[in-house]
Design a protein around this motif. Structure first.
Motif, PDB file in Angstrom:
ATOM      1  N   PRO A   1      16.835 -46.832 -45.792  1.00 23.55           N
ATOM      2  CA  PRO A   1      18.289 -47.031 -45.696  1.00 23.55           C
ATOM      3  C   PRO A   1      18.838 -46.713 -44.304  1.00 23.55           C
ATOM      4  O   PRO A   1      19.857 -47.270 -43.905  1.00 23.55           O
ATOM      5  CB  PRO A   1      18.867 -46.076 -46.733  1.00 23.55           C
ATOM      6  N   ASP A   2      18.185 -45.819 -43.579  1.00 26.71           N
ATOM      7  CA  ASP A   2      18.667 -45.463 -42.239  1.00 26.71           C
ATOM      8  C   ASP A   2      18.430 -46.572 -41.215  1.00 26.71           C
ATOM      9  O   ASP A   2      18.962 -46.527 -40.116  1.00 26.71           O
ATOM     10  CB  ASP A   2      18.002 -44.172 -41.757  1.00 26.71           C
ATOM     11  N   LYS A   3      17.636 -47.576 -41.572  1.00 28.07           N
ATOM     12  CA  LYS A   3      17.356 -48.702 -40.672  1.00 28.07           C
ATOM     13  C   LYS A   3      18.246 -49.912 -40.940  1.00 28.07           C
ATOM     14  O   LYS A   3      18.229 -50.876 -40.197  1.00 28.07           O
ATOM     15  CB  LYS A   3      15.887 -49.132 -40.796  1.00 28.07           C
ATOM     16  N   LEU A   4      19.025 -49.876 -42.022  1.00 30.92           N
ATOM     17  CA  LEU A   4      19.862 -51.022 -42.382  1.00 30.92           C
ATOM     18  C   LEU A   4      21.207 -50.954 -41.661  1.00 30.92           C
ATOM     19  O   LEU A   4      21.846 -49.909 -41.593  1.00 30.92           O
ATOM     20  CB  LEU A   4      20.103 -51.053 -43.891  1.00 30.92           C
ATOM     21  N   VAL A   5      21.635 -52.098 -41.134  1.00 29.76           N
ATOM     22  CA  VAL A   5      22.934 -52.228 -40.483  1.00 29.76           C
ATOM     23  C   VAL A   5      23.633 -53.437 -41.109  1.00 29.76           C
ATOM     24  O   VAL A   5      23.189 -54.570 -40.942  1.00 29.76           O
ATOM     25  CB  VAL A   5      22.800 -52.441 -38.955  1.00 29.76           C
TER      26      VAL A   5
ATOM     27  N   MET B   1      28.537 -55.097 -27.898  1.00 29.38           N
ATOM     28  CA  MET B   1      28.839 -53.882 -28.654  1.00 29.38           C
ATOM     29  C   MET B   1      27.751 -53.511 -29.666  1.00 29.38           C
ATOM     30  O   MET B   1      27.360 -52.354 -29.742  1.00 29.38           O
ATOM     31  CB  MET B   1      30.192 -54.026 -29.344  1.00 29.38           C
ATOM     32  N   LEU B   2      27.278 -54.473 -30.457  1.00 30.25           N
ATOM     33  CA  LEU B   2      26.314 -54.142 -31.501  1.00 30.25           C
ATOM     34  C   LEU B   2      24.906 -53.946 -30.947  1.00 30.25           C
ATOM     35  O   LEU B   2      24.246 -52.957 -31.272  1.00 30.25           O
ATOM     36  CB  LEU B   2      26.303 -55.215 -32.592  1.00 30.25           C
ATOM     37  N   ALA B   3      24.442 -54.877 -30.130  1.00 34.70           N
ATOM     38  CA  ALA B   3      23.062 -54.820 -29.628  1.00 34.70           C
ATOM     39  C   ALA B   3      22.721 -53.492 -28.947  1.00 34.70           C
ATOM     40  O   ALA B   3      21.637 -52.951 -29.191  1.00 34.70           O
ATOM     41  CB  ALA B   3      22.782 -56.002 -28.704  1.00 34.70           C
ATOM     42  N   PRO B   4      23.600 -52.918 -28.113  1.00 33.71           N
ATOM     43  CA  PRO B   4      23.250 -51.638 -27.485  1.00 33.71           C
ATOM     44  C   PRO B   4      23.065 -50.477 -28.480  1.00 33.71           C
ATOM     45  O   PRO B   4      22.438 -49.477 -28.145  1.00 33.71           O
ATOM     46  CB  PRO B   4      24.427 -51.357 -26.550  1.00 33.71           C
ATOM     47  N   THR B   5      23.584 -50.599 -29.708  1.00 30.02           N
ATOM     48  CA  THR B   5      23.455 -49.516 -30.682  1.00 30.02           C
ATOM     49  C   THR B   5      22.193 -49.641 -31.530  1.00 30.02           C
ATOM     50  O   THR B   5      21.848 -48.708 -32.251  1.00 30.02           O
ATOM     51  CB  THR B   5      24.665 -49.470 -31.633  1.00 30.02           C
ATOM     52  N   LEU B   6      21.529 -50.795 -31.454  1.00 30.10           N
ATOM     53  CA  LEU B   6      20.357 -51.035 -32.300  1.00 30.10           C
ATOM     54  C   LEU B   6      19.120 -50.355 -31.731  1.00 30.10           C
ATOM     55  O   LEU B   6      18.952 -50.279 -30.510  1.00 30.10           O
ATOM     56  CB  LEU B   6      20.105 -52.538 -32.453  1.00 30.10           C
ATOM     57  N   ARG B   7      18.265 -49.889 -32.646  1.00 28.96           N
ATOM     58  CA  ARG B   7      16.990 -49.289 -32.278  1.00 28.96           C
ATOM     59  C   ARG B   7      15.868 -50.129 -32.865  1.00 28.96           C
ATOM     60  O   ARG B   7      16.079 -50.946 -33.764  1.00 28.96           O
ATOM     61  CB  ARG B   7      16.911 -47.866 -32.819  1.00 28.96           C
ATOM     62  N   GLU B   8      14.681 -49.933 -32.349  1.00 32.71           N
ATOM     63  CA  GLU B   8      13.524 -50.673 -32.857  1.00 32.71           C
ATOM     64  C   GLU B   8      13.360 -50.412 -34.349  1.00 32.71           C
ATOM     65  O   GLU B   8      13.453 -49.261 -34.808  1.00 32.71           O
ATOM     66  CB  GLU B   8      12.261 -50.228 -32.120  1.00 32.71           C
ATOM     67  N   GLY B   9      13.175 -51.471 -35.109  1.00 31.16           N
ATOM     68  CA  GLY B   9      13.002 -51.359 -36.540  1.00 31.16           C
ATOM     69  C   GLY B   9      14.266 -51.518 -37.362  1.00 31.16           C
ATOM     70  O   GLY B   9      14.198 -51.596 -38.582  1.00 31.16           O
TER      71      GLY B   9
END
Length: 92
Positions: free
Chosen positions: A6-10, A79-87
């Motif tokens: 769940p911590d990987k879902l956006v 805005m969104l892409a910079p907050t994303l992490r691998e996975g």
């Protein structure tokens, strides 16, 4: 069996509202005045978009008017892409 973390879902959430939706009348005790502030003269549509995670909101943005393709692409890139992490898994 594969499970999702769940911590990987956006989740991408977009909501629209109009300032004309404000009530013109309120409630108060009998004999007491009903006092409140309402936006005046700014009758426009607005759009709020954000990435919702299990523990926070990422990349919130409010724009005047409806969301279009150019605004959405700019939001994702800036805005969104910079907050994303691998996975991370983005769900529209």
């Amino acid at each position: 069996m594969t499970t999702l973390d769940p911590d990987k879902l956006v989740f991408i959430d977009e909501s629209g509202f109009d300032t004309k939706m404000t009530r013109r009348f309120g409630r108060a005790a009998r004999g007491a005045p009903c006092v409140g502030a309402v936006p005046h003269g700014h009758w426009r549509n607005n759009t709020f978009i954000a990435g919702l995670r299990s523990d926070r909101i990422d990349a919130p943005m409010l724009i005047e008017g409806a969301m279009d393709g150019d605004a959405f692409c700019a939001w994702v890139e800036q805005m969104l892409a910079p907050t994303l992490r691998e996975g991370d898994i983005v769900i529209p």
